[in-house]
Design an enzyme around this catalytic site. Structure first.
Site, PDB file in Angstrom:
ATOM      1  N   HIS A 115       0.836  -1.209   0.000  1.00 28.91           N
ATOM      2  CA  HIS A 115       0.000   0.000   0.000  1.00 28.91           C
ATOM      3  C   HIS A 115       0.874   1.264   0.000  1.00 28.91           C
ATOM      4  CE1 HIS A 115      -3.098  -2.860   1.085  1.00 28.91           C
ATOM      5  NE2 HIS A 115      -2.386  -3.243   2.114  1.00 28.91           N
ATOM      6  N   SER A 141       1.481  -0.181  -5.489  1.00 26.81           N
ATOM      7  CA  SER A 141       0.628  -0.471  -4.340  1.00 26.81           C
ATOM      8  C   SER A 141       0.090  -1.893  -4.492  1.00 26.81           C
ATOM      9  CB  SER A 141      -0.523   0.520  -4.272  1.00 26.81           C
ATOM     10  OG  SER A 141      -1.160   0.385  -3.024  1.00 26.81           O
ATOM     11  N   SER A 179      -5.702   1.789  -2.115  1.00 28.23           N
ATOM     12  CA  SER A 179      -4.986   2.139  -0.875  1.00 28.23           C
ATOM     13  C   SER A 179      -3.943   3.230  -1.017  1.00 28.23           C
ATOM     14  CB  SER A 179      -4.344   0.883  -0.290  1.00 28.23           C
ATOM     15  OG  SER A 179      -3.344   0.399  -1.166  1.00 28.23           O
ATOM     16  N   ASP A 220       3.291  -7.619  -0.271  1.00 26.20           N
ATOM     17  CA  ASP A 220       2.203  -7.585   0.709  1.00 26.20           C
ATOM     18  C   ASP A 220       0.997  -8.259   0.065  1.00 26.20           C
ATOM     19  OD1 ASP A 220       0.067  -6.987   2.368  1.00 26.20           O
ATOM     20  OD2 ASP A 220       0.714  -4.946   2.772  1.00 26.20           O
ATOM     21  N   GLU A 228       4.667  -9.412   3.792  1.00 26.79           N
ATOM     22  CA  GLU A 228       4.094  -8.619   4.870  1.00 26.79           C
ATOM     23  C   GLU A 228       2.905  -9.266   5.584  1.00 26.79           C
ATOM     24  OE1 GLU A 228       5.063  -5.727   6.040  1.00 26.79           O
ATOM     25  OE2 GLU A 228       3.309  -4.755   6.914  1.00 26.79           O
ATOM     26  N   ASN A 231       5.220 -11.326   8.426  1.00 27.33           N
ATOM     27  CA  ASN A 231       3.976 -11.394   9.190  1.00 27.33           C
ATOM     28  C   ASN A 231       4.134 -12.212  10.469  1.00 27.33           C
ATOM     29  OD1 ASN A 231       0.964 -10.925   9.273  1.00 27.33           O
ATOM     30  ND2 ASN A 231       1.032 -13.152   9.426  1.00 27.33           N
ATOM     31  N   LYS A 252       5.145  -8.082  14.354  1.00 27.25           N
ATOM     32  CA  LYS A 252       4.287  -7.725  13.220  1.00 27.25           C
ATOM     33  C   LYS A 252       2.856  -8.159  13.518  1.00 27.25           C
ATOM     34  CE  LYS A 252       2.227  -7.374   9.183  1.00 27.25           C
ATOM     35  NZ  LYS A 252       0.836  -7.778   8.999  1.00 27.25           N
ATOM     36  N   ASP A 261       0.587  -5.041  14.367  1.00 33.84           N
ATOM     37  CA  ASP A 261      -0.046  -4.440  13.186  1.00 33.84           C
ATOM     38  C   ASP A 261      -1.455  -5.025  12.990  1.00 33.84           C
ATOM     39  OD1 ASP A 261      -0.848  -4.682  10.390  1.00 33.84           O
ATOM     40  OD2 ASP A 261       1.148  -4.098   9.749  1.00 33.84           O
ATOM     41  N   ASN A 262      -1.526  -6.364  12.921  1.00 30.47           N
ATOM     42  CA  ASN A 262      -2.817  -7.000  12.625  1.00 30.47           C
ATOM     43  C   ASN A 262      -3.837  -6.673  13.719  1.00 30.47           C
ATOM     44  OD1 ASN A 262      -0.736  -8.122  11.127  1.00 30.47           O
ATOM     45  ND2 ASN A 262      -1.736 -10.094  10.909  1.00 30.47           N
ATOM     46  N   CYS A 305      -5.398  -2.706  13.263  1.00 26.89           N
ATOM     47  CA  CYS A 305      -6.810  -2.801  12.858  1.00 26.89           C
ATOM     48  C   CYS A 305      -7.726  -2.220  13.928  1.00 26.89           C
ATOM     49  CB  CYS A 305      -7.182  -4.245  12.533  1.00 26.89           C
ATOM     50  SG  CYS A 305      -6.389  -4.836  11.020  1.00 26.89           S
ATOM     51  N   HIS A 340      -7.296  -9.442   3.417  1.00 21.46           N
ATOM     52  CA  HIS A 340      -6.471  -8.919   2.317  1.00 21.46           C
ATOM     53  C   HIS A 340      -7.185  -8.857   0.971  1.00 21.46           C
ATOM     54  CE1 HIS A 340      -2.723  -7.534   0.666  1.00 21.46           C
ATOM     55  NE2 HIS A 340      -3.002  -8.248  -0.390  1.00 21.46           N
ATOM     56  N   HIS A 396      -3.162   1.758   8.769  1.00 23.77           N
ATOM     57  CA  HIS A 396      -2.646   1.823  10.137  1.00 23.77           C
ATOM     58  C   HIS A 396      -1.785   3.068  10.334  1.00 23.77           C
ATOM     59  CE1 HIS A 396      -4.184  -2.087  10.189  1.00 23.77           C
ATOM     60  NE2 HIS A 396      -3.089  -2.807  10.296  1.00 23.77           N
ATOM     61  N   SER A 407       6.176  -3.145  11.962  1.00 24.45           N
ATOM     62  CA  SER A 407       6.114  -4.039  10.797  1.00 24.45           C
ATOM     63  C   SER A 407       7.268  -3.766   9.844  1.00 24.45           C
ATOM     64  CB  SER A 407       4.813  -3.815  10.026  1.00 24.45           C
ATOM     65  OG  SER A 407       3.726  -3.869  10.891  1.00 24.45           O
ATOM     66  N   GLN A 457      10.532  -5.609   8.095  1.00 27.76           N
ATOM     67  CA  GLN A 457      10.760  -5.700   6.643  1.00 27.76           C
ATOM     68  C   GLN A 457      12.213  -5.375   6.306  1.00 27.76           C
ATOM     69  OE1 GLN A 457       9.377  -6.762   4.007  1.00 27.76           O
ATOM     70  NE2 GLN A 457       7.159  -6.766   4.275  1.00 27.76           N
TER      71      GLN A 457
HETATM   72  P1  NAI Z   1      -5.654 -15.208  11.288  1.00 28.08           P
HETATM   73  O1  NAI Z   1      -5.405 -16.496  10.620  1.00 28.08           O
HETATM   74  O2  NAI Z   1      -4.978 -14.884  12.580  1.00 28.08           O
HETATM   75  O3  NAI Z   1      -7.219 -14.983  11.534  1.00 28.08           O
HETATM   76  C1  NAI Z   1      -8.221 -15.305  10.625  1.00 28.08           C
HETATM   77  C2  NAI Z   1      -9.330 -16.000  11.434  1.00 28.08           C
HETATM   78  O4  NAI Z   1     -10.466 -16.196  10.600  1.00 28.08           O
HETATM   79  C3  NAI Z   1      -8.896 -17.376  11.937  1.00 28.08           C
HETATM   80  O5  NAI Z   1      -9.070 -17.463  13.334  1.00 28.08           O
HETATM   81  C4  NAI Z   1      -9.821 -18.349  11.194  1.00 28.08           C
HETATM   82  O6  NAI Z   1     -10.142 -19.475  11.964  1.00 28.08           O
HETATM   83  C5  NAI Z   1     -11.034 -17.472  10.912  1.00 28.08           C
HETATM   84  N1  NAI Z   1     -11.832 -17.912   9.772  1.00 28.08           N
HETATM   85  C6  NAI Z   1     -11.412 -18.493   8.612  1.00 28.08           C
HETATM   86  N2  NAI Z   1     -12.453 -18.742   7.804  1.00 28.08           N
HETATM   87  C7  NAI Z   1     -13.561 -18.314   8.453  1.00 28.08           C
HETATM   88  C8  NAI Z   1     -14.940 -18.295   8.124  1.00 28.08           C
HETATM   89  N3  NAI Z   1     -15.381 -18.787   6.961  1.00 28.08           N
HETATM   90  N4  NAI Z   1     -15.800 -17.772   9.024  1.00 28.08           N
HETATM   91  C9  NAI Z   1     -15.370 -17.284  10.215  1.00 28.08           C
HETATM   92  N5  NAI Z   1     -14.075 -17.286  10.585  1.00 28.08           N
HETATM   93  C10 NAI Z   1     -13.177 -17.792   9.707  1.00 28.08           C
HETATM   94  O7  NAI Z   1      -5.293 -14.086  10.207  1.00 28.08           O
HETATM   95  P2  NAI Z   1      -5.096 -12.519  10.506  1.00 28.08           P
HETATM   96  O8  NAI Z   1      -3.670 -12.264  10.726  1.00 28.08           O
HETATM   97  O9  NAI Z   1      -6.090 -12.097  11.485  1.00 28.08           O
HETATM   98  O10 NAI Z   1      -5.407 -11.925   9.060  1.00 28.08           O
HETATM   99  C11 NAI Z   1      -6.711 -11.997   8.494  1.00 28.08           C
HETATM  100  C12 NAI Z   1      -6.719 -11.310   7.134  1.00 28.08           C
HETATM  101  O11 NAI Z   1      -6.438  -9.916   7.297  1.00 28.08           O
HETATM  102  C13 NAI Z   1      -5.648 -11.806   6.167  1.00 28.08           C
HETATM  103  O12 NAI Z   1      -6.173 -11.767   4.864  1.00 28.08           O
HETATM  104  C14 NAI Z   1      -4.537 -10.785   6.308  1.00 28.08           C
HETATM  105  O13 NAI Z   1      -3.682 -10.773   5.204  1.00 28.08           O
HETATM  106  C15 NAI Z   1      -5.337  -9.518   6.479  1.00 28.08           C
HETATM  107  N6  NAI Z   1      -4.697  -8.382   7.137  1.00 28.08           N
HETATM  108  C16 NAI Z   1      -5.236  -7.168   6.856  1.00 28.08           C
HETATM  109  C17 NAI Z   1      -4.729  -6.035   7.445  1.00 28.08           C
HETATM  110  C18 NAI Z   1      -5.306  -4.709   7.110  1.00 28.08           C
HETATM  111  O14 NAI Z   1      -4.718  -3.694   7.460  1.00 28.08           O
HETATM  112  N7  NAI Z   1      -6.440  -4.630   6.477  1.00 28.08           N
HETATM  113  C19 NAI Z   1      -3.618  -6.093   8.402  1.00 28.08           C
HETATM  114  C20 NAI Z   1      -3.159  -7.428   8.674  1.00 28.08           C
HETATM  115  C21 NAI Z   1      -3.695  -8.529   8.057  1.00 28.08           C
END
Ligand code: NAI
Length: 479
Positions: free
Chosen positions: A51, A74, A79, A136, A198, A223, A228, A232-233, A237, A343, A400, A408, A412
């Site tokens: 981003h 990006s 973003s 990322d 990332e 990650n 991280k 960050d996550n 968020c 993501h 963020h 984070s 990197q």
């Molecule tokens: P994580 O694996 O820690 O958490 C995801 C959770 O969703 C898990 O506990 C899993 O069991 C649950 N899950 C999976 N399928 C499901 C469903 N159908 N219904 C309900 N729950 C379900 O992953 P994390 O780190 O929390 O990341 C989640 C997403 O967010 C990823 O795509 C990651 O890349 C993205 N992300 C986005 C950020 C942002 O700024 N927007 C920052 C960091 C990560």
């Protein structure tokens, strides 16, 4: 210098915000102080895809301060902060008429074909080849892998009728770049010494490729550094989710029923922020451990079906696909808000939504759309979709804040230095950073918050069986 950004006249505003961000990014500034003279990234040609925000600008300028050359895109169509992109292109010493910074290919509101053109641009180094990727979500890494595969095969396949629209766009971009010779994918694939990834979703793709044996170069999962994903996550968020909802809708969150799908790191931060605003938060989960955690944290845990009719705000945080179907959206209450912070945009079935008979999409403002079911009838009712199903904290707000991104991005930088300077230590596979570096990243952020750390005495350290200076925890410790 080649670049594609919205408007270079925004550079002065961008520079002001970058200067403010530097103060809030002590980890990155410490990297400049520690490595600015020795320049361990000299000779590194980094193809970067994250981003294009103000915080990323500080990362880019840290990488160049450490000797790297960089081209940037990006990793999401919505973003980019256009003033940050402009400032990076203009550079500290340039002017909009005489840009002297880093080639950036990114603007807010790219189309999908433009997005993949920009991603291809970061690999286009003319006579030279890139030798590192900073990614990322894994799109830059994916493009190289697919490019190598199809260039070797001598043909890019046609997308099938059931393939997602985006695959067709990627294949068209690859066809163009292979036939014009702007990207020599096989050579690029061999020149890349490694990728630092990332986010959870990108790491998931890397592990899959490593398992299949198709991974072309080593990878470090940034990650999976504790400093991280557990920061960050979660805390990132916790800040930027409600920022996105507020800027998009300005609806009062207090008292509403907010449904968070997924209770991983991102879900935990999102749930806490919504509860902090006074929402009644309900969690959906597929993993019994995370479901139990949510319950013990005091949240109701149930299925999406159970809450469709009375949820006011729905947020997907899963990194999974098809989490909210079009049919489920059609059964939500009038003007329910639906957004995704995971993501990719496949968590919410946007394609299915568009196909519902009689549905009408109306733009309230960019990245905020009202979708009306049974429009024009007395049964008409609508939902509000944020950022067209793409990550709303970056589409509707600015992602963020600097301090958490400093954690984070310091990871990197350390990961880039590891892969670039110690290739012999990293045969092709997926790695995490050593715990000592993780603790170092945390340490670099303590002073700014006035944290006073207690030091172990040698006797205490011997009792615990850890060095006085760390690392303090075994690899299995989960924080
Ligand atoms: P994580 O694996 O820690 O958490 C995801 C959770 O969703 C898990 O506990 C899993 O069991 C649950 N899950 C999976 N399928 C499901 C469903 N159908 N219904 C309900 N729950 C379900 O992953 P994390 O780190 O929390 O990341 C989640 C997403 O967010 C990823 O795509 C990651 O890349 C993205 N992300 C986005 C950020 C942002 O700024 N927007 C920052 C960091 C990560």
């Amino acid at each position: 210098m080649d670049y594609r950004v919205a408007d270079l006249s925004l550079a002065e505003f961008g520079r002001k915000e970058i200067t403010l961000a530097e103060q809030e990014m002590p980890g990155l500034m410490a990297m400049r102080a520690e490595y600015g003279a020795s320049k361990p990234l000299t000779g590194a040609r980094i193809a970067g895809s994250i981003h294009m925000t103000v915080q990323t600008a500080v990362l880019i300028e840290t990488l160049t301060a450490l000797g790297a050359e960089v081209r940037w895109a990006s990793c999401n169509i919505f973003s980019t902060q256009d003033h940050a992109a402009a400032a990076v292109v203009v550079g500290k010493d340039g002017t909009p008429d005489d840009p002297q910074g880093v080639p950036v290919f990114a603007w807010k509101g790219e189309t999908l074909p433009e997005y993949w053109e920009c991603t291809a641009e970061i690999f286009n180094w003319g006579e030279q080849l890139p030798n590192m990727i900073l990614d990322d979500g894994g799109d830059a890494t994916l493009l190289v892998h697919k490019g190598v595969e199809y260039e070797k095969a001598g043909a890019v396949p046609q997308p099938g009728p059931d393939d997602p629209e985006e695959l067709g766009v990627i294949l068209a971009q690859l066809k163009k770049s292979i036939s014009s010779g702007t990207s020599r994918w096989v050579e690029i694939g061999s020149a890349i010494m490694g990728v630092t990834e990332e986010t959870t979703t990108g790491v998931h793709r890397l592990y899959e490729m490593a398992r299949e044996g198709s991974l072309l170069f080593p990878a470090i999962s940034v990650n999976d550094a504790v400093t991280k994903s557990k920061f960050d996550n979660k805390y990132g968020c916790r800040h930027s989710l409600i920022d996105g909802i507020n800027r998009a809708t300005d609806v009062l969150i207090g008292g509403k029923v907010a449904v968070v799908c997924g209770y991983g790191d991102v879900g935990k931060g999102c749930a806490e922020s919504l509860r902090g605003q006074g929402a009644r938060v309900i969690i959906t989960e597929i993993d019994p451990i995370c479901a139990l955690q949510a319950a013990m944290d005091g949240y109701q845990v149930t299925t999406l079906e159970d809450v469709l009719s009375y949820g006011d705000i729905f947020v997907t945080t899963t990194g999974c696909r098809d989490v909210i179907s079009a049919d489920q959206m059609s059964r939500m209450k009038h003007q329910a808000i639906v957004g995704n912070i995971g993501h990719f945009d496949n968590e919410i079935d946007m394609a299915g939504l568009a196909k519902i008979a009689g549905i009408v999409k109306d733009e309230i403002k960019p990245q905020v759309h009202e979708w009306t079911f049974e429009a024009g009838t007395d049964r008409a009712h609508s939902i509000i979709i944020l950022s067209e199903g793409r990550l709303l904290n970056l589409g509707n707000a600015t992602g963020h804040p600097s301090f958490v991104m400093s954690n984070s991005f310091t990871n990197q930088v350390l990961a880039q230095i590891e892969l670039y300077t110690k290739p012999e230590d990293y045969p092709t596979d997926v790695y995490t950073l050593p715990k000592a570096l993780d603790e170092k990243v945390a340490r670099l952020h303590l002073d700014a918050l006035g944290v006073k750390l207690t030091e172990l005495t040698p006797t205490q350290a011997a009792y615990l069986g850890v060095p006085v200076e760390g690392p303090y925890k075994p690899e299995l410790y989960r924080y």
